[in-house]
Design a protein around this motif. Structure first.
Motif, PDB file in Angstrom:
ATOM      1  N   ALA A  31       0.823  -1.208   0.000  1.00  0.00           N
ATOM      2  CA  ALA A  31       0.000   0.000   0.000  1.00  0.00           C
ATOM      3  C   ALA A  31       0.856   1.256   0.000  1.00  0.00           C
ATOM      4  O   ALA A  31       0.551   2.245  -0.686  1.00  0.00           O
ATOM      5  CB  ALA A  31      -0.922  -0.013   1.218  1.00  0.00           C
ATOM      6  N   HIS A  32       1.954   1.224   0.766  1.00  0.00           N
ATOM      7  CA  HIS A  32       2.838   2.388   0.819  1.00  0.00           C
ATOM      8  C   HIS A  32       3.469   2.626  -0.553  1.00  0.00           C
ATOM      9  O   HIS A  32       3.568   3.774  -1.020  1.00  0.00           O
ATOM     10  CB  HIS A  32       3.923   2.168   1.880  1.00  0.00           C
ATOM     11  N   GLY A  33       3.891   1.556  -1.225  1.00  0.00           N
ATOM     12  CA  GLY A  33       4.451   1.691  -2.563  1.00  0.00           C
ATOM     13  C   GLY A  33       3.432   2.209  -3.558  1.00  0.00           C
ATOM     14  O   GLY A  33       3.749   3.037  -4.419  1.00  0.00           O
ATOM     15  N   LEU A  34       2.188   1.745  -3.449  1.00  0.00           N
ATOM     16  CA  LEU A  34       1.124   2.202  -4.339  1.00  0.00           C
ATOM     17  C   LEU A  34       0.850   3.687  -4.114  1.00  0.00           C
ATOM     18  O   LEU A  34       0.736   4.460  -5.081  1.00  0.00           O
ATOM     19  CB  LEU A  34      -0.131   1.371  -4.091  1.00  0.00           C
ATOM     20  N   ALA A  35       0.748   4.085  -2.862  1.00  0.00           N
ATOM     21  CA  ALA A  35       0.487   5.499  -2.559  1.00  0.00           C
ATOM     22  C   ALA A  35       1.616   6.385  -3.060  1.00  0.00           C
ATOM     23  O   ALA A  35       1.382   7.459  -3.632  1.00  0.00           O
ATOM     24  CB  ALA A  35       0.283   5.678  -1.057  1.00  0.00           C
ATOM     25  N   ASN A  36       2.858   5.973  -2.848  1.00  0.00           N
ATOM     26  CA  ASN A  36       3.996   6.770  -3.325  1.00  0.00           C
ATOM     27  C   ASN A  36       3.990   6.900  -4.839  1.00  0.00           C
ATOM     28  O   ASN A  36       4.352   7.946  -5.391  1.00  0.00           O
ATOM     29  CB  ASN A  36       5.305   6.140  -2.859  1.00  0.00           C
ATOM     30  N   ALA A  37       3.600   5.821  -5.527  1.00  0.00           N
ATOM     31  CA  ALA A  37       3.539   5.876  -6.990  1.00  0.00           C
ATOM     32  C   ALA A  37       2.485   6.883  -7.443  1.00  0.00           C
ATOM     33  O   ALA A  37       2.691   7.613  -8.420  1.00  0.00           O
ATOM     34  CB  ALA A  37       3.239   4.490  -7.552  1.00  0.00           C
ATOM     35  N   VAL A  38       1.349   6.944  -6.747  1.00  0.00           N
ATOM     36  CA  VAL A  38       0.309   7.915  -7.079  1.00  0.00           C
ATOM     37  C   VAL A  38       0.818   9.335  -6.873  1.00  0.00           C
ATOM     38  O   VAL A  38       0.635  10.217  -7.727  1.00  0.00           O
ATOM     39  CB  VAL A  38      -0.958   7.656  -6.242  1.00  0.00           C
ATOM     40  N   VAL A  39       1.487   9.565  -5.754  1.00  0.00           N
ATOM     41  CA  VAL A  39       2.031  10.892  -5.467  1.00  0.00           C
ATOM     42  C   VAL A  39       3.046  11.303  -6.529  1.00  0.00           C
ATOM     43  O   VAL A  39       3.030  12.435  -7.042  1.00  0.00           O
ATOM     44  CB  VAL A  39       2.668  10.908  -4.061  1.00  0.00           C
ATOM     45  N   ASP A  66      -5.189  -3.585  -0.046  1.00  0.00           N
ATOM     46  CA  ASP A  66      -4.060  -2.774  -0.504  1.00  0.00           C
ATOM     47  C   ASP A  66      -4.534  -1.388  -0.923  1.00  0.00           C
ATOM     48  O   ASP A  66      -3.916  -0.366  -0.582  1.00  0.00           O
ATOM     49  CB  ASP A  66      -3.363  -3.444  -1.692  1.00  0.00           C
ATOM     50  N   GLY A  67      -5.637  -1.349  -1.678  1.00  0.00           N
ATOM     51  CA  GLY A  67      -6.154  -0.068  -2.142  1.00  0.00           C
ATOM     52  C   GLY A  67      -6.642   0.810  -1.009  1.00  0.00           C
ATOM     53  O   GLY A  67      -6.433   2.025  -1.016  1.00  0.00           O
ATOM     54  N   LEU A  68      -7.309   0.211  -0.025  1.00  0.00           N
ATOM     55  CA  LEU A  68      -7.812   1.001   1.100  1.00  0.00           C
ATOM     56  C   LEU A  68      -6.683   1.568   1.941  1.00  0.00           C
ATOM     57  O   LEU A  68      -6.725   2.740   2.349  1.00  0.00           O
ATOM     58  CB  LEU A  68      -8.734   0.134   1.957  1.00  0.00           C
ATOM     59  N   PHE A  69      -5.669   0.768   2.213  1.00  0.00           N
ATOM     60  CA  PHE A  69      -4.526   1.291   2.980  1.00  0.00           C
ATOM     61  C   PHE A  69      -3.803   2.378   2.185  1.00  0.00           C
ATOM     62  O   PHE A  69      -3.353   3.379   2.760  1.00  0.00           O
ATOM     63  CB  PHE A  69      -3.555   0.168   3.332  1.00  0.00           C
ATOM     64  N   ALA A  72      -5.690   5.419   2.603  1.00  0.00           N
ATOM     65  CA  ALA A  72      -5.447   6.023   3.923  1.00  0.00           C
ATOM     66  C   ALA A  72      -4.176   6.848   3.920  1.00  0.00           C
ATOM     67  O   ALA A  72      -4.136   7.973   4.455  1.00  0.00           O
ATOM     68  CB  ALA A  72      -5.374   4.922   4.980  1.00  0.00           C
ATOM     69  N   PHE A  73      -3.110   6.322   3.331  1.00  0.00           N
ATOM     70  CA  PHE A  73      -1.858   7.089   3.233  1.00  0.00           C
ATOM     71  C   PHE A  73      -2.087   8.401   2.477  1.00  0.00           C
ATOM     72  O   PHE A  73      -1.586   9.459   2.873  1.00  0.00           O
ATOM     73  CB  PHE A  73      -0.777   6.268   2.515  1.00  0.00           C
ATOM     74  N   LEU A  74      -2.837   8.321   1.372  1.00  0.00           N
ATOM     75  CA  LEU A  74      -3.072   9.517   0.565  1.00  0.00           C
ATOM     76  C   LEU A  74      -3.955  10.520   1.306  1.00  0.00           C
ATOM     77  O   LEU A  74      -3.702  11.737   1.251  1.00  0.00           O
ATOM     78  CB  LEU A  74      -3.706   9.118  -0.766  1.00  0.00           C
ATOM     79  N   ALA A  75      -4.971  10.037   1.998  1.00  0.00           N
ATOM     80  CA  ALA A  75      -5.829  10.943   2.760  1.00  0.00           C
ATOM     81  C   ALA A  75      -5.035  11.666   3.837  1.00  0.00           C
ATOM     82  O   ALA A  75      -5.247  12.858   4.101  1.00  0.00           O
ATOM     83  CB  ALA A  75      -6.988  10.160   3.373  1.00  0.00           C
ATOM     84  N   ALA A  76      -4.116  10.943   4.458  1.00  0.00           N
ATOM     85  CA  ALA A  76      -3.278  11.559   5.495  1.00  0.00           C
ATOM     86  C   ALA A  76      -2.379  12.649   4.936  1.00  0.00           C
ATOM     87  O   ALA A  76      -1.935  13.533   5.674  1.00  0.00           O
ATOM     88  CB  ALA A  76      -2.441  10.486   6.185  1.00  0.00           C
ATOM     89  N   ARG A  77      -2.089  12.612   3.645  1.00  0.00           N
ATOM     90  CA  ARG A  77      -1.255  13.630   3.008  1.00  0.00           C
ATOM     91  C   ARG A  77      -2.083  14.772   2.441  1.00  0.00           C
ATOM     92  O   ARG A  77      -1.557  15.646   1.747  1.00  0.00           O
ATOM     93  CB  ARG A  77      -0.421  13.007   1.892  1.00  0.00           C
ATOM     94  N   GLY A  78      -3.385  14.764   2.692  1.00  0.00           N
ATOM     95  CA  GLY A  78      -4.216  15.882   2.285  1.00  0.00           C
ATOM     96  C   GLY A  78      -4.968  15.683   0.990  1.00  0.00           C
ATOM     97  O   GLY A  78      -5.600  16.623   0.487  1.00  0.00           O
TER      98      GLY A  78
END
Length: 527
Positions: A31-39, A66-69, A72-78
């Motif tokens: 999930a962390h890798g997925l969120a970082n890729a989106v950012v 994986d998508g939900l976590f 969550a990472f992305l929501a925490a970043r605003g």
């Protein structure tokens, strides 16, 4: 090389870690890798992060987790994150994490579908996390209707697939509609076979692999892709005292009264790919055209046995009534030398071949070959499952089989399969395959006794020929792309592909020369 695996192989590699209670850790890493890729993708597109809209299409399994976590990472970043739950349940911990981070949750119903599709269309990012590697049969019900609506709509943002696009089979690349085409697929632990084979590759977009800690447990890959460093290492280089015979002689049996240009293009492809000499055998009128177009080619007469070569190219531009040429093609196959057999030679092949015979059909020609062997696959079936088709063809014929397409697949009868996607759609032009056959024939002729260096890839003896064919496909694809870029991305002819080959060869060789210079940079320069 890029290594790819079946979904089953990846799940087996996860088992030792799951057994020790590390399942949550693996999911967090993914999930962390997925969120970082989106950012990273948002930044690369010049989009702001704070307030950007993200819609996560979340299934009820671990892929949805994986998508939900990640949400969550992305929501925490605003980022303004909404999860659309496509099933009757959701991963509990992932759902709780998303809600704690301030994400919204919507449940998919038939009544809510139009509104949710519209919300996805307005989003800056849509994350497809509905189905994972273990899913079979594609999307159903309201989830299928939502994905179809999103795929058909006018989207504002881009799509990121979580591990693989929902509906794409991780093992085969077969796609069960509807599938939401991704701009980027973020896959975990290792690339999946289905992402590097058509039609799955049509939907995957760019593929990014995120390590999650299972890599040391992965077995031998089931699929490979050659990259820059591999091409630089595998290209043949003439020695200081080389001469035309030591650099390889390719015999070409191609062309006919109806298709004389195929012989010319095959010879041009071979000459551009570094072979020391080309000998042509064919009708006198075609030989005259070859002489005019390629004065370097030696046009010979007589039989295959009377012409000394290191490899043969047979079949390009030949028809079922070209009896003399077909006899030469059969003799070349029987010579026990490496052979690339293009379209026209396929009907003349014996039932069983050897790995040093490289067949180069497109989907229609492979379907015809299957029919002659008593198997009822049609062109549509081949195109719907290219990976299975090329592997079946190699196993049934005993030959190395290269299946041409947007993604070119090469399979050894036992062992490795390669996937190359180096080209441009403009390569779908008459004569392009003839040039490719010439390139592969030239590489076979140059390999000679040095074919063992392809075994250094760790892929098994029979697969060396597949590696040579994959190298040819990569060079041909890059030459096509370079030729198109030279005209600002416009259309090209097969002849322009042949013309671009030496420059591509030189650029790839420079990578090898640079590596050698770095290894020896401690040496004193000559004075």
């Amino acid at each position: 090389m890029i290594s790819a695996y079946t979904g089953k192989q990846v799940r087996a590699a996860e088992e030792p870690l799951l057994a020790t209670g590390l399942g949550d850790v693996l999911m967090q890493r993914a999930a962390h890798g997925l969120a970082n890729a989106v950012v990273h993708e948002l930044k690369a597109r010049g989009s702001r992060l704070n307030g950007a809209r993200v819609v996560v299409l979340a299934g009820k399994g671990n892929n949805g987790g994986d998508g939900l976590f990640a949400g969550a990472f992305l929501a925490a970043r605003g980022l303004r994150t909404t999860a659309v739950l496509t099933g009757d349940a959701a991963h509990p911990a992932g759902l709780a994490a998303l809600e704690r981070a301030g994400g919204r949750v919507q449940r998919l119903t038939d009544a809510a579908l139009p509104e949710l599709a519209e919300e996805a269309a307005r989003a800056d990012v849509v994350i497809d996390a509905v189905l994972g590697t273990g899913a079979k049969g594609g999307l159903r019900g309201s989830a299928a209707a939502l994905v179809q609506a999103v795929a058909d709509g006018n989207r504002r943002g881009f799509v990121v697939a979580c591990d693989l696009p929902s509906g794409v089979d991780a093992d085969t690349g077969e796609a069960a509609a509807p599938v939401l085409p991704a701009d980027l697929t973020v896959t975990f632990g290792g690339a999946k076979d289905g992402l590097l084979a058509d039609p799955g590759a049509d939907y995957a977009g760019r593929v990014q692999v995120v390590p999650i800690g299972i890599e040391e447990h992965l077995p031998e890959p089931s699929l490979y892709r050659l990259v820059d460093a591999d091409l630089a290492r595998l290209l043949p280089h003439p020695s200081r005292r080389a001469q035309k015979y030591s650099r390889g002689v390719l015999g070409v049996v191609a062309g006919s009264e109806d298709y004389p240009g195929a012989a010319v293009l095959a010879c041009r492809g071979a000459l551009a790919a570094g072979v020391g000499m080309v000998r042509y055998l064919g009708p006198p009128s075609v030989a005259d055209l070859v002489r005019q177009s390629c004065p370097e080619v030696v046009c010979s007469t007589g039989t295959v046995a009377e012409n000394r070569v290191q490899a043969w190219l047979v079949g390009s531009g030949m028809g079922p009534h070209d009896h003399e040429q077909l006899t030469r093609a059969r003799d070349a196959i029987a010579s026990d030398l490496p052979v690339v057999a293009d379209a026209g030679a396929l009907p003349a092949l014996p039932a069983m071949l050897a790995p040093h015979v490289v067949l180069t059909p497109h989907a229609g020609e492979l379907a015809s070959l299957f029919h002659r062997m008593g198997h009822p696959e049609d062109r549509e079936a081949v195109e719907a499952g290219t990976l299975a088709a090329v592997r079946n063809a190699a196993e049934r014929t005993g030959a190395t089989v290269l299946l041409k397409g947007a993604t070119t697949l090469v399979s050894a009868p036992r062992g490795a399969t390669f996937s190359q996607a180096d080209g441009t759609p403009w390569l779908a032009t008459a004569g392009s395959g003839d040039v490719l056959a010439g390139v592969i024939g030239a590489l076979l002729a140059q390999a000679g006794d040095d074919v063992g260096r392809f075994g250094g890839l760790g892929i098994g003896a029979d697969a060396r020929w597949a590696a040579i064919a994959a190298l040819g496909a990569a060079l041909h694809g890059r030459a096509g792309r370079a030729a198109s870029e030279a005209v600002s991305g416009g259309p090209i002819t097969a002849g322009r592909v042949a013309e671009a080959l030496p420059e591509i060869w030189g650029k790839v060789s420079m990578l090898s020369n640079y590596g050698a210079w770095k290894r020896n940079s401690h040496s004193q320069p000559l004075r």
